[in-house]
Design a protein around this motif. Structure first.
Motif, PDB file in Angstrom:
ATOM      1  N   ARG A 155     -40.897 -69.577  94.874  1.00  0.00           N
ATOM      2  CA  ARG A 155     -42.265 -69.240  95.282  1.00  0.00           C
ATOM      3  C   ARG A 155     -42.932 -68.229  94.349  1.00  0.00           C
ATOM      4  O   ARG A 155     -43.491 -67.235  94.788  1.00  0.00           O
ATOM      5  CB  ARG A 155     -42.291 -68.751  96.718  1.00  0.00           C
ATOM      6  N   LEU A 156     -42.902 -68.510  93.087  1.00  0.00           N
ATOM      7  CA  LEU A 156     -43.493 -67.629  92.077  1.00  0.00           C
ATOM      8  C   LEU A 156     -45.009 -67.826  92.051  1.00  0.00           C
ATOM      9  O   LEU A 156     -45.481 -68.958  91.901  1.00  0.00           O
ATOM     10  CB  LEU A 156     -42.920 -67.951  90.700  1.00  0.00           C
ATOM     11  N   TRP A 195     -48.618 -60.211  92.317  1.00  0.00           N
ATOM     12  CA  TRP A 195     -47.543 -61.187  92.169  1.00  0.00           C
ATOM     13  C   TRP A 195     -46.746 -61.279  93.454  1.00  0.00           C
ATOM     14  O   TRP A 195     -46.801 -60.395  94.309  1.00  0.00           O
ATOM     15  CB  TRP A 195     -46.606 -60.796  91.017  1.00  0.00           C
ATOM     16  N   PHE A 253     -42.775 -63.346  94.620  1.00  0.00           N
ATOM     17  CA  PHE A 253     -41.692 -64.298  94.425  1.00  0.00           C
ATOM     18  C   PHE A 253     -40.669 -64.029  95.510  1.00  0.00           C
ATOM     19  O   PHE A 253     -40.733 -63.022  96.214  1.00  0.00           O
ATOM     20  CB  PHE A 253     -41.075 -64.193  93.009  1.00  0.00           C
ATOM     21  N   SER A 262     -39.470 -72.898  90.834  1.00  0.00           N
ATOM     22  CA  SER A 262     -38.320 -72.002  90.968  1.00  0.00           C
ATOM     23  C   SER A 262     -37.549 -71.905  89.659  1.00  0.00           C
ATOM     24  O   SER A 262     -37.579 -72.833  88.843  1.00  0.00           O
ATOM     25  CB  SER A 262     -37.372 -72.522  92.043  1.00  0.00           C
ATOM     26  N   SER A 308     -39.955 -68.166  83.520  1.00  0.00           N
ATOM     27  CA  SER A 308     -40.566 -69.222  84.324  1.00  0.00           C
ATOM     28  C   SER A 308     -41.431 -70.086  83.417  1.00  0.00           C
ATOM     29  O   SER A 308     -41.690 -69.743  82.264  1.00  0.00           O
ATOM     30  CB  SER A 308     -41.444 -68.603  85.416  1.00  0.00           C
ATOM     31  N   VAL A 322     -34.715 -67.788  92.156  1.00  0.00           N
ATOM     32  CA  VAL A 322     -36.019 -67.204  92.462  1.00  0.00           C
ATOM     33  C   VAL A 322     -36.988 -68.337  92.775  1.00  0.00           C
ATOM     34  O   VAL A 322     -37.121 -69.281  91.999  1.00  0.00           O
ATOM     35  CB  VAL A 322     -36.545 -66.355  91.283  1.00  0.00           C
ATOM     36  N   GLU A 329     -49.143 -70.843  90.163  1.00  0.00           N
ATOM     37  CA  GLU A 329     -47.786 -70.875  90.702  1.00  0.00           C
ATOM     38  C   GLU A 329     -46.871 -71.547  89.699  1.00  0.00           C
ATOM     39  O   GLU A 329     -47.315 -72.354  88.884  1.00  0.00           O
ATOM     40  CB  GLU A 329     -47.762 -71.625  92.029  1.00  0.00           C
TER      41      GLU A 329
END
Length: 124
Positions: A116-117, A57, A59, A27, A39, A114, A24
């Motif tokens: 919750r990657l 994936w 996000f 943001s 990121s 963006v 993970e």
């Protein structure tokens, strides 16, 4: 001949075990159209070997906001058509390399937040 057969009898080919890793990233905020914001690296566990089979994936962006999104490996990137999905486009690349997301807002759009990657890398 018997010596050669005895030597071969002790030879056992090794194969990488199948597995997966999950990572993970915090943001990100992409503010400039046409310029990607990356990121933090999504890093596999130390010692990960093998080749990517599939990447999943996810996000999250605010409702009604989209943008351009890619998932990148040092050897190449894949465009992400949705905030959640899976792809075999990176199949065959080394699974022990870090990945990163890259985002940019659409023309006329406010900066893109963006959250919750996450990636799940399945490998063999």
């Amino acid at each position: 001949m018997l010596g050669a057969l005895a030597a071969l009898a002790g030879f056992v080919p090794t194969a990488h075990a199948a597995g997966s890793w999950v990572a993970e990233a915090p943001s990100v905020r992409a503010a400039i159209v046409g310029r990607e914001t990356a990121s933090e690296a999504l890093t596999p566990p130390a010692g990960t070997e093998g080749r990517i089979r599939e990447v999943r994936w996810r996000f999250r962006t605010p409702p009604g906001q989209g943008g351009h999104a890619r998932l990148c490996h040092p050897a190449g990137c894949v465009t992400l058509p949705a905030p959640r999905g899976r792809s075999t486009a990176l199949a065959g690349l080394p699974a022990g390399e870090p990945l990163s997301f890259r985002f940019s807002p659409l023309p006329g759009q406010a900066p893109l937040a963006v959250e919750r990657l996450q990636v799940i890398v399945n490998f063999q």
